[in-house]
Design a protein around this motif. Structure first.
Motif, short mmCIF file in Angstrom:
data_model
loop_
_atom_site.label_atom_id
_atom_site.label_comp_id
_atom_site.label_asym_id
_atom_site.label_seq_id
_atom_site.Cartn_x
_atom_site.Cartn_y
_atom_site.Cartn_z
N VAL A 25 0.85 -1.20 0.00
CA VAL A 25 0.00 0.00 0.00
C VAL A 25 0.88 1.24 0.00
O VAL A 25 0.62 2.20 -0.74
CB VAL A 25 -0.98 0.00 1.19
CG1 VAL A 25 -1.76 1.30 1.27
CG2 VAL A 25 -1.93 -1.19 1.10
N GLY A 26 1.93 1.25 0.81
CA GLY A 26 2.87 2.37 0.82
C GLY A 26 3.49 2.59 -0.54
O GLY A 26 3.60 3.72 -1.03
N LEU A 27 3.90 1.50 -1.19
CA LEU A 27 4.48 1.59 -2.52
C LEU A 27 3.47 2.14 -3.52
O LEU A 27 3.80 3.02 -4.33
CB LEU A 27 4.97 0.21 -2.97
CG LEU A 27 5.58 0.14 -4.37
CD1 LEU A 27 6.85 0.99 -4.45
CD2 LEU A 27 5.87 -1.31 -4.74
N LEU A 28 2.24 1.67 -3.46
CA LEU A 28 1.20 2.17 -4.37
C LEU A 28 0.93 3.65 -4.16
O LEU A 28 0.73 4.39 -5.12
CB LEU A 28 -0.08 1.35 -4.22
CG LEU A 28 -0.05 -0.04 -4.84
CD1 LEU A 28 -1.29 -0.82 -4.46
CD2 LEU A 28 0.11 0.04 -6.34
N VAL A 29 0.91 4.10 -2.92
CA VAL A 29 0.70 5.52 -2.63
C VAL A 29 1.77 6.35 -3.33
O VAL A 29 1.47 7.34 -4.01
CB VAL A 29 0.71 5.79 -1.10
CG1 VAL A 29 0.86 7.28 -0.79
CG2 VAL A 29 -0.54 5.23 -0.45
N ILE A 30 3.01 5.96 -3.19
CA ILE A 30 4.12 6.70 -3.80
C ILE A 30 4.03 6.67 -5.32
O ILE A 30 4.14 7.71 -5.98
CB ILE A 30 5.47 6.12 -3.32
CG1 ILE A 30 5.66 6.37 -1.83
CG2 ILE A 30 6.63 6.72 -4.11
CD1 ILE A 30 6.81 5.61 -1.20
N LEU A 31 3.81 5.50 -5.89
CA LEU A 31 3.76 5.38 -7.34
C LEU A 31 2.57 6.12 -7.95
O LEU A 31 2.70 6.78 -8.98
CB LEU A 31 3.74 3.90 -7.75
CG LEU A 31 5.00 3.11 -7.41
CD1 LEU A 31 4.83 1.65 -7.80
CD2 LEU A 31 6.24 3.72 -8.06
N ILE A 32 1.41 6.02 -7.32
CA ILE A 32 0.22 6.71 -7.83
C ILE A 32 0.42 8.22 -7.78
O ILE A 32 0.14 8.92 -8.75
CB ILE A 32 -1.04 6.29 -7.04
CG1 ILE A 32 -1.44 4.86 -7.41
CG2 ILE A 32 -2.20 7.26 -7.30
CD1 ILE A 32 -2.49 4.25 -6.50
N GLU A 33 0.91 8.72 -6.65
CA GLU A 33 1.05 10.18 -6.53
C GLU A 33 2.14 10.74 -7.43
O GLU A 33 2.12 11.93 -7.73
CB GLU A 33 1.30 10.57 -5.07
CG GLU A 33 0.06 10.41 -4.21
CD GLU A 33 0.22 10.97 -2.81
OE1 GLU A 33 1.02 11.92 -2.61
OE2 GLU A 33 -0.45 10.46 -1.91
N PHE A 34 3.08 9.93 -7.87
CA PHE A 34 4.11 10.42 -8.78
C PHE A 34 3.73 10.22 -10.24
O PHE A 34 3.82 11.14 -11.05
CB PHE A 34 5.46 9.75 -8.50
CG PHE A 34 6.57 10.31 -9.34
CD1 PHE A 34 7.17 11.51 -9.00
CD2 PHE A 34 7.01 9.65 -10.47
CE1 PHE A 34 8.20 12.04 -9.78
CE2 PHE A 34 8.04 10.17 -11.26
CZ PHE A 34 8.62 11.37 -10.91
N PHE A 35 3.31 9.01 -10.61
CA PHE A 35 3.11 8.71 -12.03
C PHE A 35 1.74 9.11 -12.56
O PHE A 35 1.61 9.47 -13.74
CB PHE A 35 3.39 7.23 -12.30
CG PHE A 35 4.85 6.90 -12.23
CD1 PHE A 35 5.71 7.32 -13.23
CD2 PHE A 35 5.37 6.22 -11.15
CE1 PHE A 35 7.08 7.04 -13.16
CE2 PHE A 35 6.72 5.93 -11.07
CZ PHE A 35 7.57 6.35 -12.08
N ALA A 36 0.69 9.06 -11.75
CA ALA A 36 -0.64 9.44 -12.24
C ALA A 36 -0.68 10.89 -12.73
O ALA A 36 -1.25 11.16 -13.79
CB ALA A 36 -1.70 9.18 -11.17
N PRO A 37 -0.07 11.85 -12.03
CA PRO A 37 -0.06 13.21 -12.57
C PRO A 37 0.67 13.34 -13.90
O PRO A 37 0.28 14.13 -14.76
CB PRO A 37 0.65 14.04 -11.48
CG PRO A 37 0.47 13.26 -10.24
CD PRO A 37 0.47 11.82 -10.67
N LEU A 38 1.72 12.54 -14.09
CA LEU A 38 2.43 12.58 -15.36
C LEU A 38 1.53 12.08 -16.49
O LEU A 38 1.50 12.66 -17.58
CB LEU A 38 3.71 11.75 -15.29
CG LEU A 38 4.76 12.24 -14.29
CD1 LEU A 38 5.95 11.28 -14.25
CD2 LEU A 38 5.21 13.65 -14.60
N LEU A 39 0.77 11.02 -16.21
CA LEU A 39 -0.20 10.53 -17.19
C LEU A 39 -1.27 11.58 -17.48
O LEU A 39 -1.69 11.75 -18.63
CB LEU A 39 -0.84 9.23 -16.71
CG LEU A 39 0.07 8.01 -16.64
CD1 LEU A 39 -0.65 6.85 -15.96
CD2 LEU A 39 0.55 7.62 -18.02
N LEU A 40 -1.70 12.28 -16.44
CA LEU A 40 -2.72 13.32 -16.62
C LEU A 40 -2.21 14.47 -17.49
O LEU A 40 -2.95 14.99 -18.33
CB LEU A 40 -3.20 13.86 -15.27
CG LEU A 40 -4.06 12.91 -14.45
CD1 LEU A 40 -4.30 13.50 -13.07
CD2 LEU A 40 -5.36 12.58 -15.13
#
Length: 150
Positions: free
Chosen positions: A59-74
């Motif tokens: 879950v910690g890993l997903l939090v970090i990855l989502i908050e970094f990579f999802a904005p780049l995709l957006l």
């Protein structure tokens, strides 16, 4: 899959929502993954999330990855709905685990240790829902991939 990427390539509202969301979330992800903007970086964030916050490492890993990579995709408008869904799930978890009982206001001048209120999250969820419903909109890779017409 094509329906997931479908968007109106003339939708300026979708463009504005996804860029506002990306600009807001990216610094949080950069703090967590890279240590930018005064953040603790990957190791420090994982230590906090798995230690003090008590989250499982995945879950910690997903939090970090989502908050970094999802904005780049957006920013690119690539897999906009998937990125928005990741952000929505991430921040629902944050609200439920830490902010639900903190009231409405941000409480920036409140006593130390008091969590932020819900007003930021309401705005964040609004932008996320626009991106989920509308997709990437104007100037998005999603629109190019689908060869949509307005």
């Amino acid at each position: 899959m094509k329906q997931l990427l479908y968007t109106n390539p003339a939708n300026v509202t979708a463009l504005i929502a996804r860029l506002a969301l990306a600009i807001t979330i990216f610094p949080h992800g950069a703090q967590k993954l890279l240590g930018w903007f005064g953040g603790n970086g990957f190791a420090g964030t994982m230590s906090f999330l798995t230690g003090a916050a008590g989250l499982p490492w995945i879950v910690g890993l997903l939090v970090i990855l989502i908050e970094f990579f999802a904005p780049l995709l957006l920013v690119l408008g690539l897999a906009t709905r998937l990125a928005a869904l990741g952000i929505l799930g991430n921040f629902i978890g944050i609200v439920l685990s830490a902010h639900l009982h903190s009231g409405f206001f941000m409480n920036w001048q409140a006593e130390a240790g008091k969590e932020e209120g819900l007003e930021y999250f309401i705005l964040l969820f609004g932008l996320t829902l626009i991106s989920l419903i509308a997709g990437g909109g104007k100037a998005s890779v999603d629109a190019l991939v689908n060869h949509n017409r307005p």
